[in-house]
Design a protein around this motif. Structure first.
Motif, short mmCIF file in Angstrom:
data_model
loop_
_atom_site.label_atom_id
_atom_site.label_comp_id
_atom_site.label_asym_id
_atom_site.label_seq_id
_atom_site.Cartn_x
_atom_site.Cartn_y
_atom_site.Cartn_z
N GLY A 94 8.86 7.11 10.30
CA GLY A 94 9.41 8.10 9.58
C GLY A 94 9.48 7.37 8.34
N TYR A 95 8.98 8.17 7.26
CA TYR A 95 8.74 7.41 5.76
C TYR A 95 9.29 8.21 4.71
CZ TYR A 95 6.54 5.03 1.98
OH TYR A 95 6.27 4.39 0.89
N VAL A 96 10.06 7.70 3.91
CA VAL A 96 10.52 8.55 2.61
C VAL A 96 9.83 7.69 1.37
CG1 VAL A 96 12.34 8.95 1.09
CG2 VAL A 96 12.71 8.83 3.77
N ASN A 97 9.04 8.62 0.45
CA ASN A 97 8.05 8.15 -0.57
C ASN A 97 9.10 8.01 -1.82
OD1 ASN A 97 8.53 10.77 -1.42
ND2 ASN A 97 6.30 11.29 -1.41
N ALA A 98 8.33 7.53 -2.88
CA ALA A 98 9.11 7.17 -4.21
C ALA A 98 9.88 8.59 -4.63
CB ALA A 98 8.44 6.68 -5.14
N GLU A 99 9.44 9.75 -4.35
CA GLU A 99 9.97 11.01 -4.70
C GLU A 99 10.98 11.47 -3.85
OE1 GLU A 99 6.58 10.75 -4.64
OE2 GLU A 99 6.70 9.90 -6.86
N GLY A 100 11.18 10.67 -2.73
CA GLY A 100 12.25 11.34 -1.80
C GLY A 100 12.02 12.22 -0.78
N ALA A 101 10.51 12.50 -0.61
CA ALA A 101 9.75 13.31 0.34
C ALA A 101 9.83 12.59 1.56
CB ALA A 101 8.56 14.16 -0.24
N ALA A 102 10.32 13.07 2.89
CA ALA A 102 10.21 12.41 3.96
C ALA A 102 8.84 12.95 4.82
CB ALA A 102 11.35 12.71 4.88
N SER A 103 8.29 12.00 5.23
CA SER A 103 7.08 12.31 6.35
C SER A 103 7.08 11.50 7.50
CB SER A 103 5.79 11.95 5.45
OG SER A 103 5.49 10.67 5.09
N GLN A 104 6.23 11.78 8.53
CA GLN A 104 5.93 11.04 9.71
C GLN A 104 4.62 10.73 9.64
OE1 GLN A 104 7.13 13.64 12.97
NE2 GLN A 104 8.97 13.98 12.15
N ARG A 105 4.25 9.42 10.08
CA ARG A 105 3.02 8.89 9.96
C ARG A 105 2.76 8.15 11.55
NH1 ARG A 105 0.23 9.82 5.51
NH2 ARG A 105 1.47 10.30 3.88
N VAL A 106 1.65 7.96 11.66
CA VAL A 106 1.30 7.00 12.90
C VAL A 106 0.26 5.85 12.36
CG1 VAL A 106 -0.34 6.95 14.98
CG2 VAL A 106 1.00 8.83 14.50
N ILE A 107 0.82 4.59 12.39
CA ILE A 107 0.26 3.50 11.84
C ILE A 107 -0.32 2.29 12.92
CG2 ILE A 107 1.36 3.89 9.68
CD1 ILE A 107 3.15 1.57 10.15
N ALA A 108 -0.95 1.45 12.55
CA ALA A 108 -1.29 0.40 13.37
C ALA A 108 -1.18 -0.59 12.55
CB ALA A 108 -2.72 0.35 13.93
N PRO A 109 0.03 -1.32 12.60
CA PRO A 109 0.47 -2.39 11.68
C PRO A 109 -0.77 -3.67 11.75
CG PRO A 109 2.40 -1.79 12.79
CD PRO A 109 1.20 -0.96 13.41
N ILE A 110 -0.85 -4.21 10.56
CA ILE A 110 -1.86 -5.47 10.56
C ILE A 110 -0.92 -6.76 10.40
CG2 ILE A 110 -3.79 -6.48 9.22
CD1 ILE A 110 -4.35 -3.36 8.52
N ARG A 111 -0.16 -6.69 9.24
CA ARG A 111 0.82 -7.77 8.88
C ARG A 111 2.02 -7.25 8.31
NH1 ARG A 111 -2.67 -9.68 3.86
NH2 ARG A 111 -4.15 -9.28 5.27
#
Length: 144
Positions: A94-111
Protein backbone atom coordinates in the motif's frame (compact mmCIF):
# COMPACT_ATOMS: atom_id res chain seq x y z
CA UNK A 1 36.31 45.69 -26.47
CA UNK A 2 36.05 49.32 -27.32
CA UNK A 3 35.38 52.08 -24.78
CA UNK A 4 31.66 51.86 -25.68
CA UNK A 5 31.52 48.10 -24.97
CA UNK A 6 31.56 46.96 -28.60
CA UNK A 7 33.37 43.74 -29.47
CA UNK A 8 36.22 44.40 -31.90
CA UNK A 9 37.49 41.56 -34.07
CA UNK A 10 40.50 42.50 -36.10
CA UNK A 11 40.15 39.81 -38.75
CA UNK A 12 36.98 38.47 -40.32
CA UNK A 13 38.04 34.85 -39.84
CA UNK A 14 39.39 35.28 -36.28
CA UNK A 15 37.87 33.04 -33.59
CA UNK A 16 37.31 34.16 -30.03
CA UNK A 17 37.80 30.66 -28.62
CA UNK A 18 40.08 27.84 -29.70
CA UNK A 19 38.56 25.16 -31.95
CA UNK A 20 37.00 22.15 -30.24
CA UNK A 21 39.04 18.98 -30.05
CA UNK A 22 37.39 15.73 -31.10
CA UNK A 23 36.37 13.44 -28.23
CA UNK A 24 38.74 10.63 -27.33
CA UNK A 25 37.39 7.13 -27.99
CA UNK A 26 36.61 4.97 -24.96
CA UNK A 27 39.15 2.11 -24.94
CA UNK A 28 36.90 -0.32 -23.00
CA UNK A 29 33.87 0.03 -25.26
CA UNK A 30 30.38 1.14 -24.29
CA UNK A 31 29.38 1.27 -20.62
CA UNK A 32 27.91 -1.90 -19.12
CA UNK A 33 24.55 -1.55 -17.32
CA UNK A 34 24.35 -2.35 -13.60
CA UNK A 35 24.10 -6.15 -13.36
CA UNK A 36 21.76 -5.97 -10.36
CA UNK A 37 19.23 -3.77 -12.15
CA UNK A 38 19.55 -5.79 -15.34
CA UNK A 39 18.89 -9.11 -13.60
CA UNK A 40 15.98 -7.57 -11.69
CA UNK A 41 14.49 -6.28 -14.93
CA UNK A 42 14.80 -9.73 -16.51
CA UNK A 43 13.12 -11.35 -13.48
CA UNK A 44 10.34 -8.77 -13.62
CA UNK A 45 9.76 -9.27 -17.34
CA UNK A 46 9.57 -13.03 -16.90
CA UNK A 47 7.12 -12.60 -14.03
CA UNK A 48 4.77 -10.74 -16.36
CA UNK A 49 1.20 -10.35 -15.21
CA UNK A 50 1.42 -13.29 -12.82
CA UNK A 51 1.95 -11.04 -9.81
CA UNK A 52 -1.14 -8.95 -10.45
CA UNK A 53 -3.43 -11.99 -10.81
CA UNK A 54 -2.03 -14.15 -7.97
CA UNK A 55 -4.04 -14.29 -4.73
CA UNK A 56 -2.28 -12.50 -1.90
CA UNK A 57 -1.50 -13.59 1.65
CA UNK A 58 -0.19 -11.95 4.79
CA UNK A 59 1.49 -14.45 7.08
CA UNK A 60 -0.88 -17.40 7.39
CA UNK A 61 -4.02 -15.30 6.90
CA UNK A 62 -5.65 -14.53 3.59
CA UNK A 63 -6.06 -10.89 2.64
CA UNK A 64 -9.17 -9.16 3.94
CA UNK A 65 -12.32 -9.54 1.86
CA UNK A 66 -12.55 -5.77 1.49
CA UNK A 67 -9.36 -5.79 -0.59
CA UNK A 68 -7.54 -3.50 1.80
CA UNK A 69 -3.89 -4.11 2.44
CA UNK A 70 -3.06 -5.02 6.04
CA UNK A 71 -1.10 -2.30 7.81
CA UNK A 72 2.42 -3.15 8.93
CA UNK A 73 4.89 -1.42 11.22
CA UNK A 74 7.89 0.31 9.70
CA UNK A 75 10.23 -2.35 11.12
CA UNK A 76 8.14 -5.15 9.61
CA UNK A 77 7.92 -3.30 6.29
CA UNK A 78 11.70 -2.84 6.17
CA UNK A 79 12.40 -6.48 7.11
CA UNK A 80 9.96 -7.78 4.49
CA UNK A 81 11.43 -5.53 1.78
CA UNK A 82 15.00 -6.62 2.60
CA UNK A 83 14.00 -10.30 2.57
CA UNK A 84 12.30 -9.85 -0.81
CA UNK A 85 15.49 -8.31 -2.26
CA UNK A 86 17.45 -11.40 -1.19
CA UNK A 87 14.87 -13.93 -2.41
CA UNK A 88 13.74 -12.06 -5.53
CA UNK A 89 10.06 -12.32 -4.57
CA UNK A 90 7.37 -9.82 -5.51
CA UNK A 91 5.42 -7.94 -2.84
CA UNK A 92 2.05 -6.28 -2.59
CA UNK A 93 2.28 -2.82 -0.99
CA UNK A 94 0.00 0.00 0.00
CA UNK A 95 1.45 3.38 -0.92
CA UNK A 96 0.48 7.01 -0.30
CA UNK A 97 1.84 9.53 -2.82
CA UNK A 98 2.87 13.15 -2.17
CA UNK A 99 -0.70 14.38 -2.70
CA UNK A 100 -2.07 11.90 -0.13
CA UNK A 101 -3.73 9.55 -2.62
CA UNK A 102 -3.51 5.90 -1.55
CA UNK A 103 -2.85 3.13 -4.05
CA UNK A 104 -1.87 -0.52 -4.12
CA UNK A 105 1.12 -1.74 -6.08
CA UNK A 106 2.79 -5.06 -6.92
CA UNK A 107 6.55 -4.58 -6.84
CA UNK A 108 9.71 -6.69 -7.10
CA UNK A 109 12.28 -4.95 -4.84
CA UNK A 110 15.77 -4.54 -6.28
CA UNK A 111 17.49 -2.67 -3.45
CA UNK A 112 16.64 -1.02 -0.14
CA UNK A 113 18.92 1.80 0.99
CA UNK A 114 18.79 5.28 2.44
CA UNK A 115 15.09 5.12 3.30
CA UNK A 116 14.08 4.25 -0.26
CA UNK A 117 13.21 1.05 -2.09
CA UNK A 118 14.07 0.70 -5.78
CA UNK A 119 11.79 -1.87 -7.35
CA UNK A 120 10.25 -3.03 -10.58
CA UNK A 121 6.63 -1.89 -10.35
CA UNK A 122 4.38 -4.42 -12.09
CA UNK A 123 1.47 -1.97 -11.92
CA UNK A 124 3.35 0.79 -13.79
CA UNK A 125 5.52 -1.65 -15.78
CA UNK A 126 8.78 0.18 -14.97
CA UNK A 127 11.53 0.49 -12.35
CA UNK A 128 10.65 3.11 -9.71
CA UNK A 129 11.98 4.37 -6.38
CA UNK A 130 9.61 4.71 -3.42
CA UNK A 131 10.26 6.36 -0.05
CA UNK A 132 9.74 3.76 2.67
CA UNK A 133 7.90 6.19 4.94
CA UNK A 134 5.07 6.34 2.40
CA UNK A 135 4.54 2.56 2.35
CA UNK A 136 1.49 1.85 4.54
CA UNK A 137 1.59 -1.92 4.46
CA UNK A 138 3.30 -4.84 2.79
CA UNK A 139 2.38 -8.48 2.14
CA UNK A 140 3.99 -11.32 0.27
CA UNK A 141 2.23 -12.77 -2.75
CA UNK A 142 0.70 -16.22 -2.25
CA UNK A 143 2.50 -19.19 -3.75
CA UNK A 144 0.66 -21.28 -6.36
Amino acid sequence: ESAEGDVLITRAHAHRTPPRTPPEPVPDGPPVPDATLLSAAIRAIRAGDLASTTPRRHGDQARPATGELPRTSSAETLATMQAAVLTGEALWIGYVNAEGAASQRVIAPIRVEGGFVTAYDHTADEVRTYPLHRVTGVAELAED
